[in-house]
Design an enzyme around this catalytic site. Structure first.
Site, PDB file in Angstrom:
ATOM      1  N   SER A   1       0.861  -1.182   0.000  1.00 48.09           N
ATOM      2  CA  SER A   1       0.000   0.000   0.000  1.00 48.09           C
ATOM      3  C   SER A   1       0.889   1.221   0.000  1.00 48.09           C
ATOM      4  O   SER A   1       2.068   1.160   0.399  1.00 48.09           O
ATOM      5  CB  SER A   1      -0.885   0.002   1.254  1.00 48.09           C
ATOM      6  OG  SER A   1      -1.504   1.256   1.455  1.00 48.09           O
TER       7      SER A   1
ATOM      8  N   TYR B   1      -2.365  -0.029  10.570  1.00 46.92           N
ATOM      9  CA  TYR B   1      -2.340  -0.583   9.214  1.00 46.92           C
ATOM     10  C   TYR B   1      -0.996  -0.322   8.538  1.00 46.92           C
ATOM     11  O   TYR B   1      -0.387  -1.233   7.961  1.00 46.92           O
ATOM     12  CB  TYR B   1      -3.474   0.033   8.398  1.00 46.92           C
ATOM     13  CG  TYR B   1      -3.521  -0.390   6.953  1.00 46.92           C
ATOM     14  CD1 TYR B   1      -3.936  -1.667   6.606  1.00 46.92           C
ATOM     15  CD2 TYR B   1      -3.177   0.496   5.938  1.00 46.92           C
ATOM     16  CE1 TYR B   1      -3.995  -2.056   5.270  1.00 46.92           C
ATOM     17  CE2 TYR B   1      -3.239   0.118   4.603  1.00 46.92           C
ATOM     18  CZ  TYR B   1      -3.646  -1.160   4.273  1.00 46.92           C
ATOM     19  OH  TYR B   1      -3.695  -1.535   2.961  1.00 46.92           O
TER      20      TYR B   1
END
Length: 280
Positions: free
Chosen positions: A125, A138
């Site tokens: 990501s 995250y």
């Protein structure tokens, strides 16, 4: 492919099947298998936190010599929350899925990847390059996945197995809505003092995330980049998906921390509740 039931995973499975590949698509629930099954796509029940599921997958692919072109580690879960407020059990669950599960699958399939001259494609990501406020849990898993991918790439390069990282930015999938709902759930459980400290920040982050997701790439567009990472004769070490991911990764490489902090704060300021004045 792990985590192929919805969103980018499902779109990538379909794109690879369209290009003539036979895709073993990992899903967690029986009901997802019928929705995903199609010519070239073979759903398998796979929870990457369950060792017996991984062992069954390894046994299946090892029995078919020359069959494993790539392992695409796509499974992920996301929870956003201030570091102070997120319970440790939720931190641990994030790392179990987003990091340790991928390591477990990679360890189990590496002998076959080495035998078949395959490759590893890890879906990270933009959060693996920069950690915005409340994204610490995250982003922590994705930073770790990036580091493991770098080390693995250097270990396997002499053995002929490329390791590729794909870094999506905002993607229009249902995952974004789930993240916002989960963030609101966690915010509701904060203490009065914590809500005073972080409540407006959480609202601003959620509003910014909703805006970014709505303007992001589609899952089908993301799938084309992942397919390129799987099929390229000489793949790059990293691919970004979306202009936002490309810009952010460049800024993270060249800007001093304090300047990057100011840029991120400025980009977040318009999303704060109107009755709140964001601090510097």
């Amino acid at each position: 492919m792990t985590g192929a039931s919805t969103g980018i995973g499902a779109a990538s499975a379909r794109e690879l099947a369209r290009r003539g590949f036979q895709v073993l698509a990992g899903v967690r629930r029986d009901r997802d298998t019928d929705a995903l099954r199609a010519p070239g796509i073979h759903p398998v029940i796979l929870d990457i936190t369950q060792p017996d599921h991984i062992a069954e997958l390894a046994a299946r692919v090892s029995s078919q010599k020359g069959a494993l072109r790539a392992l695409v580690n796509n499974a992920a879960t996301q929870t956003n929350g201030p570091v102070e407020t997120l319970p440790l059990a939720e931190w641990r669950q994030l790392f179990e899925v987003n990091l340790f599960g991928h390591i477990a699958v990679t360890q189990a399939l590496l002998p076959v990847l080495l035998r078949d001259s395959g490759r590893v494609v890890n879906i990270s990501s933009v959060g693996g390059r920069i950690a915005m406020a409340t994204y610490g849990p995250y982003a922590g898993t994705k930073f770790a996945l990036e580091a493991v991918s770098d080390s693995l790439r250097r270990e396997l390069a002499p053995l002929g197995v490329p390791v590729v990282v794909v870094e999506p930015g905002g993607i229009r999938t249902e995952m974004g809505e789930r993240v916002i709902a989960n963030s609101n759930r966690l915010a509701a459980g904060m203490s009065t003092d914590q809500r005073a400290r972080y409540g407006p920040l959480v609202e601003a982050i959620n509003a910014q995330a909703a805006a970014g997701t709505s303007g992001g790439k589609s899952a089908a567009e993301a799938a084309q980049v992942i397919a390129k990472a799987v099929t390229a004769g000489k793949p790059r070490t990293r691919y970004t998906i979306g202009r936002d991911a490309a810009v952010i990764t460049r800024l993270a490489r060249v800007l001093p921390d304090r300047m990057l902090d100011r840029i991120l704060a400025a980009s977040l300021r318009p999303h704060y509740p109107q009755t709140t004045v964001a601090g510097n």
